[in-house]
Design an enzyme around this catalytic site. Structure first.
Site, PDB file in Angstrom:
ATOM      1  N   ARG A  67      41.684  57.762  37.901  1.00  0.00           N
ATOM      2  CA  ARG A  67      42.702  56.936  37.253  1.00  0.00           C
ATOM      3  C   ARG A  67      43.749  57.791  36.543  1.00  0.00           C
ATOM      4  O   ARG A  67      44.932  57.471  36.542  1.00  0.00           O
ATOM      5  CB  ARG A  67      42.061  56.000  36.230  1.00  0.00           C
ATOM      6  N   HIS A 111      47.570  36.452  31.524  1.00  0.00           N
ATOM      7  CA  HIS A 111      46.315  36.067  32.176  1.00  0.00           C
ATOM      8  C   HIS A 111      46.243  34.537  32.210  1.00  0.00           C
ATOM      9  O   HIS A 111      46.565  33.884  31.218  1.00  0.00           O
ATOM     10  CB  HIS A 111      45.122  36.643  31.405  1.00  0.00           C
TER      11      HIS A 111
HETATM   12  C1  GAR Z   1      49.085  35.440  37.702  1.00  0.00           C
HETATM   13  O1  GAR Z   1      48.496  34.170  37.699  1.00  0.00           O
HETATM   14  C2  GAR Z   1      48.595  36.266  36.530  1.00  0.00           C
HETATM   15  O2  GAR Z   1      48.370  35.514  35.372  1.00  0.00           O
HETATM   16  C3  GAR Z   1      47.298  36.807  37.099  1.00  0.00           C
HETATM   17  O3  GAR Z   1      47.622  37.156  38.410  1.00  0.00           O
HETATM   18  C4  GAR Z   1      48.615  36.264  38.904  1.00  0.00           C
HETATM   19  C5  GAR Z   1      49.736  37.073  39.500  1.00  0.00           C
HETATM   20  O4  GAR Z   1      50.670  36.221  40.101  1.00  0.00           O
HETATM   21  N1  GAR Z   1      46.809  37.928  36.330  1.00  0.00           N
HETATM   22  C6  GAR Z   1      45.526  38.141  36.068  1.00  0.00           C
HETATM   23  O5  GAR Z   1      44.625  37.440  36.498  1.00  0.00           O
HETATM   24  C7  GAR Z   1      45.241  39.324  35.158  1.00  0.00           C
HETATM   25  N2  GAR Z   1      43.857  39.426  34.878  1.00  0.00           N
HETATM   26  P1  GAR Z   1      52.160  36.697  40.327  1.00  0.00           P
HETATM   27  O6  GAR Z   1      52.077  38.023  41.111  1.00  0.00           O
HETATM   28  O7  GAR Z   1      52.773  35.613  41.149  1.00  0.00           O
HETATM   29  O8  GAR Z   1      52.824  36.879  38.999  1.00  0.00           O
END
Ligand code: GAR
Length: 217
Positions: A67, A111
């Site tokens: 990482r 999130h």
């Molecule tokens: C979103 O719903 C975001 O909240 C989630 O991934 C999706 C990305 O959608 N994030 C997580 O779950 C973080 N743990 P997007 O690429 O259309 O913004």
């Protein structure tokens, strides 16, 4: 001066698009200076490019578990664009504690649950399994723990009896697109202060809207 923001994505980038759209307003206190993806096939890259935002791809897969080496490349890209704030928008890669500390108070994540409930994978499925009547989305500062950290803003939706993870996700996504730009506006305009594990927002009038679910009566 507008604060210089990088958005980090791994996928379709709909939250990224909402941030880019909001930042077009002349009075928005931040500008999106670069979109960085850890996957070359992230759909959001095309959207960002079409909006005229510079994009950078740093594939994380070849780094495997190293990482720190991935983050060194990432940091270089952030430095090259003089980035002051980071917004994670569906960025599905964990950071080292060192990287998180370096960006302490300057990196937001979104999130799709009302944290601290349902962090991690499949938050919508987790919410349905738990039988909650209200769920939503959270914008929070990033700390070393996944999907945790001082909360800047939340938005809630009612969970319907016949919701599936997909229908719930679609309703929550609309809320995400509303609260992420607003949370960034607060941070970029200096209205957010971290007090230990809690985020204080100056002039923070609580909404008096109540959400009752299922609807009473
Ligand atoms: C979103 O719903 C975001 O909240 C989630 O991934 C999706 C990305 O959608 N994030 C997580 O779950 C973080 N743990 P997007 O690429 O259309 O913004």
């Amino acid at each position: 001066m507008k604060r210089r923001v990088a958005i980090l994505i791994s996928g379709r980038g709909s939250n990224m698009a909402a941030l880019i759209a909001a930042a077009r307003a002349v009075d928005f206190p931040a500008e999106i200076v670069v979109v960085i993806s850890n996957r070359a096939d992230a759909g959001g890259l095309e959207t960002a490019g079409a909006s005229g935002i510079p994009t950078v791809v740093i594939e994380s897969k070849p780094f495997g578990r190293d990482r720190a080496a991935f983050e060194a490349m990432l940091q270089r890209a952030l430095d090259q664009h003089n980035v002051e704030l980071i917004c994670l928008a569906g960025f599905m890669r964990l950071f080292t504690e060192q990287f998180v500390q370096r960006w302490h108070g300057r990196m937001l994540n979104i999130h799709p649950s009302l944290l601290p409930s349902f962090p991690g994978l499949d938050p919508h499925g987790q919410a349905l399994k738990a039988g909650v009547r209200i769920s939503g989305a959270t914008v929070h500062f990033v700390i070393p723990k996944t999907d945790a950290g001082p909360i800047v803003m939340q938005g809630a939706v009612a969970v319907a009896g016949d919701d599936t993870p997909d229908t719930l996700a679609a309703r929550i996504l609309e809320i995400e697109h509303r609260i992420y730009p607003e949370a960034l506006r607060l941070l970029a305009s200096g209205k957010v202060r971290l007090v230990g594990n809690v985020c204080r927002v100056s002039g923070n009038a609580a909404s008096d809207a109540a959400l009752i679910s299922p609807a009473a009566g």
